[in-house]
Scaffold this active site. Sequence first.
Site, PDB file in Angstrom:
ATOM      1  N   LYS A  66       3.454   0.628   2.961  1.00 17.04           N
ATOM      2  CA  LYS A  66       3.185  -0.439   3.922  1.00 17.04           C
ATOM      3  C   LYS A  66       3.257  -1.778   3.209  1.00 17.04           C
ATOM      4  O   LYS A  66       2.723  -1.919   2.106  1.00 17.04           O
ATOM      5  CB  LYS A  66       1.783  -0.288   4.511  1.00 17.04           C
ATOM      6  CG  LYS A  66       1.668   0.846   5.473  1.00 17.04           C
ATOM      7  CD  LYS A  66       0.291   0.844   6.121  1.00 17.04           C
ATOM      8  CE  LYS A  66       0.105   2.124   6.893  1.00 17.04           C
ATOM      9  NZ  LYS A  66      -1.268   2.538   7.024  1.00 17.04           N
TER      10      LYS A  66
ATOM     11  N   ARG B  72     -12.875  15.060   7.961  1.00 18.58           N
ATOM     12  CA  ARG B  72     -13.630  15.442   6.755  1.00 18.58           C
ATOM     13  C   ARG B  72     -15.089  15.728   7.121  1.00 18.58           C
ATOM     14  O   ARG B  72     -15.680  15.001   7.923  1.00 18.58           O
ATOM     15  CB  ARG B  72     -13.579  14.316   5.719  1.00 18.58           C
ATOM     16  CG  ARG B  72     -12.274  14.269   4.945  1.00 18.58           C
ATOM     17  CD  ARG B  72     -12.196  13.070   4.028  1.00 18.58           C
ATOM     18  NE  ARG B  72     -11.273  12.078   4.538  1.00 18.58           N
ATOM     19  CZ  ARG B  72     -11.154  10.843   4.062  1.00 18.58           C
ATOM     20  NH1 ARG B  72     -11.908  10.439   3.057  1.00 18.58           N
ATOM     21  NH2 ARG B  72     -10.280  10.005   4.585  1.00 18.58           N
TER      22      ARG B  72
ATOM     23  N   GLY C 275     -13.696   4.359  10.011  1.00 17.99           N
ATOM     24  CA  GLY C 275     -12.315   4.524  10.492  1.00 17.99           C
ATOM     25  C   GLY C 275     -12.029   6.009  10.520  1.00 17.99           C
ATOM     26  O   GLY C 275     -12.925   6.801  10.850  1.00 17.99           O
ATOM     27  N   ASN C 276     -10.807   6.400  10.147  1.00 20.13           N
ATOM     28  CA  ASN C 276     -10.551   7.830   9.992  1.00 20.13           C
ATOM     29  C   ASN C 276     -11.372   8.371   8.837  1.00 20.13           C
ATOM     30  O   ASN C 276     -11.926   9.452   8.905  1.00 20.13           O
ATOM     31  CB  ASN C 276      -9.076   8.064   9.749  1.00 20.13           C
ATOM     32  CG  ASN C 276      -8.450   8.636  10.993  1.00 20.13           C
ATOM     33  OD1 ASN C 276      -9.055   9.455  11.682  1.00 20.13           O
ATOM     34  ND2 ASN C 276      -7.240   8.200  11.283  1.00 20.13           N
ATOM     35  N   GLY C 277     -11.431   7.578   7.749  1.00 24.20           N
ATOM     36  CA  GLY C 277     -12.397   7.831   6.675  1.00 24.20           C
ATOM     37  C   GLY C 277     -13.606   6.948   6.934  1.00 24.20           C
ATOM     38  O   GLY C 277     -13.458   5.853   7.480  1.00 24.20           O
TER      39      GLY C 277
ATOM     40  N   ILE D 119     -13.612   2.447  14.389  1.00 25.14           N
ATOM     41  CA  ILE D 119     -14.736   2.884  15.225  1.00 25.14           C
ATOM     42  C   ILE D 119     -15.834   1.814  15.228  1.00 25.14           C
ATOM     43  O   ILE D 119     -16.341   1.428  16.291  1.00 25.14           O
ATOM     44  CB  ILE D 119     -15.296   4.235  14.708  1.00 25.14           C
ATOM     45  CG1 ILE D 119     -14.215   5.317  14.790  1.00 25.14           C
ATOM     46  CG2 ILE D 119     -16.527   4.637  15.485  1.00 25.14           C
ATOM     47  CD1 ILE D 119     -14.597   6.646  14.142  1.00 25.14           C
TER      48      ILE D 119
ATOM     49  N   ASN E 184       0.857  -1.183   0.000  1.00 25.54           N
ATOM     50  CA  ASN E 184       0.000   0.000   0.000  1.00 25.54           C
ATOM     51  C   ASN E 184       0.893   1.234   0.000  1.00 25.54           C
ATOM     52  O   ASN E 184       1.480   1.595   1.009  1.00 25.54           O
ATOM     53  CB  ASN E 184      -0.884  -0.037   1.260  1.00 25.54           C
ATOM     54  CG  ASN E 184      -1.925   1.069   1.264  1.00 25.54           C
ATOM     55  OD1 ASN E 184      -1.900   1.965   0.410  1.00 25.54           O
ATOM     56  ND2 ASN E 184      -2.824   1.005   2.219  1.00 25.54           N
TER      57      ASN E 184
ATOM     58  N   GLU F 151      -8.541  -5.521   4.686  1.00 28.59           N
ATOM     59  CA  GLU F 151      -8.392  -5.175   3.280  1.00 28.59           C
ATOM     60  C   GLU F 151      -7.198  -5.887   2.654  1.00 28.59           C
ATOM     61  O   GLU F 151      -7.230  -6.261   1.486  1.00 28.59           O
ATOM     62  CB  GLU F 151      -8.248  -3.649   3.141  1.00 28.59           C
ATOM     63  CG  GLU F 151      -9.565  -2.938   3.421  1.00 28.59           C
ATOM     64  CD  GLU F 151      -9.418  -1.463   3.707  1.00 28.59           C
ATOM     65  OE1 GLU F 151      -8.964  -1.128   4.820  1.00 28.59           O
ATOM     66  OE2 GLU F 151      -9.751  -0.646   2.845  1.00 28.59           O
TER      67      GLU F 151
ATOM     68  N   ARG G  62      -2.617  -2.014  -3.517  1.00 26.57           N
ATOM     69  CA  ARG G  62      -3.838  -1.239  -3.328  1.00 26.57           C
ATOM     70  C   ARG G  62      -3.755   0.018  -4.195  1.00 26.57           C
ATOM     71  O   ARG G  62      -2.777   0.757  -4.114  1.00 26.57           O
ATOM     72  CB  ARG G  62      -3.973  -0.831  -1.865  1.00 26.57           C
ATOM     73  CG  ARG G  62      -5.186   0.006  -1.644  1.00 26.57           C
ATOM     74  CD  ARG G  62      -5.350   0.401  -0.202  1.00 26.57           C
ATOM     75  NE  ARG G  62      -6.595   1.137  -0.092  1.00 26.57           N
ATOM     76  CZ  ARG G  62      -6.778   2.161   0.712  1.00 26.57           C
ATOM     77  NH1 ARG G  62      -5.797   2.549   1.505  1.00 26.57           N
ATOM     78  NH2 ARG G  62      -7.928   2.779   0.755  1.00 26.57           N
TER      79      ARG G  62
ATOM     80  N   HIS H 145     -13.407   2.604  -0.456  1.00 24.97           N
ATOM     81  CA  HIS H 145     -13.453   1.543   0.578  1.00 24.97           C
ATOM     82  C   HIS H 145     -14.070   0.256   0.037  1.00 24.97           C
ATOM     83  O   HIS H 145     -14.562  -0.569   0.809  1.00 24.97           O
ATOM     84  CB  HIS H 145     -14.312   1.965   1.804  1.00 24.97           C
ATOM     85  CG  HIS H 145     -13.705   3.047   2.648  1.00 24.97           C
ATOM     86  ND1 HIS H 145     -14.467   3.982   3.297  1.00 24.97           N
ATOM     87  CD2 HIS H 145     -12.419   3.334   2.953  1.00 24.97           C
ATOM     88  CE1 HIS H 145     -13.682   4.801   3.966  1.00 24.97           C
ATOM     89  NE2 HIS H 145     -12.433   4.434   3.780  1.00 24.97           N
TER      90      HIS H 145
ATOM     91  N   GLU I 254     -15.695  -1.322  14.750  1.00 28.41           N
ATOM     92  CA  GLU I 254     -15.314  -2.566  15.430  1.00 28.41           C
ATOM     93  C   GLU I 254     -15.197  -2.389  16.942  1.00 28.41           C
ATOM     94  O   GLU I 254     -15.382  -3.329  17.695  1.00 28.41           O
ATOM     95  CB  GLU I 254     -13.967  -3.061  14.888  1.00 28.41           C
ATOM     96  CG  GLU I 254     -14.031  -3.530  13.452  1.00 28.41           C
ATOM     97  CD  GLU I 254     -12.652  -3.637  12.803  1.00 28.41           C
ATOM     98  OE1 GLU I 254     -11.679  -3.908  13.517  1.00 28.41           O
ATOM     99  OE2 GLU I 254     -12.561  -3.443  11.573  1.00 28.41           O
TER     100      GLU I 254
END
Length: 401
Positions: free
Chosen positions: A17, A234, A203-205, A325, A10, A378, A84, A173, A327
């Site tokens: 990553k 955002r 998540g963050n997004g 969030i 990624n 993912e 990705r 996503h 989870e």
Amino acid sequence: MTHRLVLVINGGSSSIKLALRKQGSSKPVFEAQAERLNTPQASYSFPGGSECSLPDANHQDALNALLPLLDAHLDQPISAVGHRVVHGGEQFTGPRLINDEVLAGIEANAPLAPLHNPANLSGIRAAMKLLPDIPQVAVFDTAFHQSMPPHAFRYALPDELYAVHGVRRYGFHGTSHQYVAHQASLLTGRAETAGAWLSAHLGNGCSSCAILDGKSMDTSMGLTPLEGLVMGTRSGDVDPNLHAHLARTLGWDLPRIERLLNRESGLLGLSGLSNDMRELEQARAQGHGGAQLAIEVFCYRLARSLAGLAVALPRVDGLIFTGGIGENSALTRALTLSHLAVMGLHVDPDRNSALKRGEAGRIEATGSPAILVIPTDEERQIAEESLTLLDRQHLEMETPA
Ligand code: AMP
């Protein structure tokens, strides 16, 4: 049957990553990442190791340093490298073996994802150079949503903007929504991809999605990952006239407004405190009004989005929560579900709060459609899709026309 190895990469704008995955396994064999690339502070790290500095390293330098770390974990050669890629536009409706045409396609879609696609390309080019003999596969965040019908993906704008300039809803996503919907079918005893699911990746997004029998029917993100839900920093949906209003009344230019909507809004903007849900929950418990408001708006707007997406499905078999969030935050799940009684969705409070971190589980009350918490993965989805593609291509080569 041997379980093959896939290296999942990624590439971000300043990071890369790596995850080495074994087919069919829910845990990575090995993970590592490099951060702050192209700066004097560039470094890499991996679980159990100390941070190593790589001053001014670019993506290729970082991969060069990280790849030898894999050697100790290889019990067989790597079968594929899965990358990705954020934006595949309309051209890529599934994973693709990377060749010159695919590279050009990713580049052509860069105007739609100017921060992400060039960074993904840096990771791909570095990996192709360093691992030239291993098939490289691109897995697109947008591809899963290419099944949306036109009435879901078109904006009410003049046709030319779509036909000539590609202005439409794409959704993101996709890898996560696809993975959790598949898991939901398995967890509820259905066939592979069967079921009508609403899914909330938080998540963050954050984005929500309506999925019917393994196909995305509609989703909350649009042309860019700014549309839809309230996120960490955002705004999600705002009045489309906000740009003009801020320009006219405050004299703000486009970069200022983009910064506002992408980096200063969402949970952070509403709370005036943090973009991190954990921190906001703690502050709310101590009576912080901004944190309370941010969480309430987040959950209400999420519930509104999910209820709206239900019209894309013939019925709702269940609702899935995933992402950091989704989870982990029993509070977010409970508050969101408090707005969804109109859909017959009812949470069992004990099950909701008893769920352990990292575990999949069902939290609905008796009589409610299924409500599932499913840890997303993912990288596993990218690894499995890469292998499926290679197997299919292999079969096609072996089968005479
Ligand atoms: P992700 O981008 O999927 O890693 O998700 C990051 C978000 O998950 C951040 O807002 C975190 O605060 C949130 N998160 C992680 N763990 C928890 C937790 N135990 N309770 C509430 N939020 C959490």
